[in-house]
Design a protein around this motif. Structure first.
Motif, mmCIF file in Angstrom:
data_model
loop_
_atom_site.group_PDB
_atom_site.id
_atom_site.type_symbol
_atom_site.label_atom_id
_atom_site.label_comp_id
_atom_site.label_asym_id
_atom_site.label_seq_id
_atom_site.Cartn_x
_atom_site.Cartn_y
_atom_site.Cartn_z
ATOM 1 N N GLU A 141 0.835 -1.208 0.000
ATOM 2 C CA GLU A 141 0.000 0.000 0.000
ATOM 3 C C GLU A 141 0.866 1.253 0.000
ATOM 4 O O GLU A 141 0.547 2.256 -0.663
ATOM 5 C CB GLU A 141 -0.918 -0.014 1.210
ATOM 6 N N GLY A 145 1.005 4.307 -2.665
ATOM 7 C CA GLY A 145 0.895 5.697 -2.251
ATOM 8 C C GLY A 145 1.979 6.565 -2.863
ATOM 9 O O GLY A 145 1.706 7.647 -3.392
ATOM 10 N N ARG A 148 1.339 6.606 -6.857
ATOM 11 C CA ARG A 148 0.096 7.005 -7.502
ATOM 12 C C ARG A 148 -0.737 8.051 -6.778
ATOM 13 O O ARG A 148 -1.643 8.625 -7.374
ATOM 14 C CB ARG A 148 -0.785 5.758 -7.716
ATOM 15 N N ARG A 149 -0.484 8.300 -5.491
ATOM 16 C CA ARG A 149 -1.301 9.283 -4.780
ATOM 17 C C ARG A 149 -0.599 10.630 -4.760
ATOM 18 O O ARG A 149 0.618 10.704 -4.656
ATOM 19 C CB ARG A 149 -1.551 8.823 -3.333
ATOM 20 N N ASP A 150 -1.394 11.700 -4.850
ATOM 21 C CA ASP A 150 -0.784 13.018 -4.699
ATOM 22 C C ASP A 150 -0.413 13.225 -3.236
ATOM 23 O O ASP A 150 -0.765 12.432 -2.353
ATOM 24 C CB ASP A 150 -1.689 14.126 -5.230
ATOM 25 N N ASP A 152 -1.244 15.248 -0.763
ATOM 26 C CA ASP A 152 -2.278 15.379 0.258
ATOM 27 C C ASP A 152 -2.888 14.019 0.586
ATOM 28 O O ASP A 152 -3.038 13.657 1.766
ATOM 29 C CB ASP A 152 -3.386 16.326 -0.220
ATOM 30 N N ALA A 153 -3.267 13.273 -0.444
ATOM 31 C CA ALA A 153 -3.877 11.962 -0.229
ATOM 32 C C ALA A 153 -2.882 10.991 0.391
ATOM 33 O O ALA A 153 -3.246 10.156 1.223
ATOM 34 C CB ALA A 153 -4.410 11.418 -1.559
ATOM 35 N N ARG A 154 -1.622 11.098 0.000
ATOM 36 C CA ARG A 154 -0.575 10.221 0.541
ATOM 37 C C ARG A 154 -0.424 10.438 2.041
ATOM 38 O O ARG A 154 -0.366 9.483 2.824
ATOM 39 C CB ARG A 154 0.741 10.501 -0.173
ATOM 40 N N HIS A 157 -3.630 9.243 3.886
ATOM 41 C CA HIS A 157 -3.685 7.784 3.951
ATOM 42 C C HIS A 157 -2.739 7.270 5.034
ATOM 43 O O HIS A 157 -3.092 6.376 5.818
ATOM 44 C CB HIS A 157 -3.331 7.194 2.583
ATOM 45 N N ALA A 229 -8.358 10.534 1.144
ATOM 46 C CA ALA A 229 -7.356 9.493 0.912
ATOM 47 C C ALA A 229 -7.913 8.308 0.148
ATOM 48 O O ALA A 229 -7.140 7.450 -0.298
ATOM 49 C CB ALA A 229 -6.806 9.018 2.260
ATOM 50 N N GLU A 230 -9.251 8.240 0.012
ATOM 51 C CA GLU A 230 -9.909 7.035 -0.519
ATOM 52 C C GLU A 230 -9.411 5.812 0.270
ATOM 53 O O GLU A 230 -9.008 4.793 -0.278
ATOM 54 C CB GLU A 230 -9.650 6.869 -2.020
ATOM 55 N N PHE A 231 -9.456 5.972 1.599
ATOM 56 C CA PHE A 231 -8.877 4.989 2.512
ATOM 57 C C PHE A 231 -9.832 3.828 2.726
ATOM 58 O O PHE A 231 -10.931 3.997 3.238
ATOM 59 C CB PHE A 231 -8.558 5.657 3.853
#
Length: 244
Positions: A141, A145, A148-150, A152-154, A157, A229-231
């Protein structure tokens, strides 16, 4: 039942299996060699062979790989109830280092101890392998992160994952948790600069989602942070005992 029945490791493994008295007794024996380690000095270093594994009882540890240019990538952070170096013991050589972030207490566990425990209590062995598999899922995961995650989302998460892990061992809630990490730790773990980490944390705070100040993570809008985060905590696999 002894107080060991409420230890962080017992709480964690109980998410997978309802532990019997015999299994608790074996876990207790694995904790016989208790050691203390100071902050900032590696307890296991990359490339080390014939080292023990450790069960973390108190404090936080970071596991990291050192690069040829002297920079490091933090692979993960360990909290009470986690095994340190379990895979490296079985493979004979550690492929990364472990550094206490704060003074810690840990139990030293030799390979022979583990093999004896596994032979005596197969269900306990299954629970420990569950914990190891869960750790691997977290590393996967983290790779997603970073790739692929920006930013803020990183960050969101990561803070949510740590909150879920700490809640499992009764050290965190949906309101927040104590956290000794610095912005430099976060930078090394998330593939960001310390300046970028500061900016991201400020943005999350100003958005009313989460505050990280004075060693405390406070969730101001837990549901909003989850959305950002789409957690999905399914990979943490901690919804209740799977084996009876």
């Amino acid at each position: 039942m002894t107080s060991f029945a409420t230890s962080p490791l017992t709480r964690k493994l109980s998410a997978f299996v309802a532990l019997s008295k015999t299994e608790l007794d074996v876990l207790d024996r694995l904790h016989q060699r208790r050691r203390s380690f100071v902050a900032g000095r590696d307890m296991v270093h990359q490339g080390q062979s014939d080292q023990a594994a450790y069960i973390l009882s108190e404090g936080w540890v970071c596991s990291y790989k050192l690069q040829p240019d002297g920079t490091r990538q933090v692979v993960d952070f360990q909290i009470p109830g986690d095994f340190l170096g379990l895979r490296s013991v079985l493979l004979r050589t550690s492929d990364h280092s472990f550094e206490p972030i704060v003074p810690i207490e840990a139990a030293e566990v030799f390979k022979s101890d583990l093999l004896t425990a596994f032979a005596q209590t197969p269900r306990l062995a299954a629970a420990i392998f569950w914990a190891a598999s869960r750790d691997e899922a977290m590393v996967v995961e983290h790779l997603v992160g970073i790739g692929r995650r920006d930013a803020d989302a990183r960050m969101a998460h990561f803070l949510l994952e740590m909150g879920s892990r700490l809640a499992l061992v009764s050290l965190g809630t949906k309101e927040g948790y104590d956290c000794p990490l610095t912005q430099y730790h976060l930078a090394d773990a998330l593939g960001l600069s310390a300046i970028h980490v500061n900016r991201v944390l400020r943005q999350l705070r100003e958005s009313g989602l989460v505050t990280f100040r004075d060693g405390r993570v406070s969730f101001e809008d837990h549901a909003g942070l989850v959305d950002l985060a789409e957690f999905d905590p399914a990979y943490l696999d901690q919804t209740g005992p799977l084996l009876k």
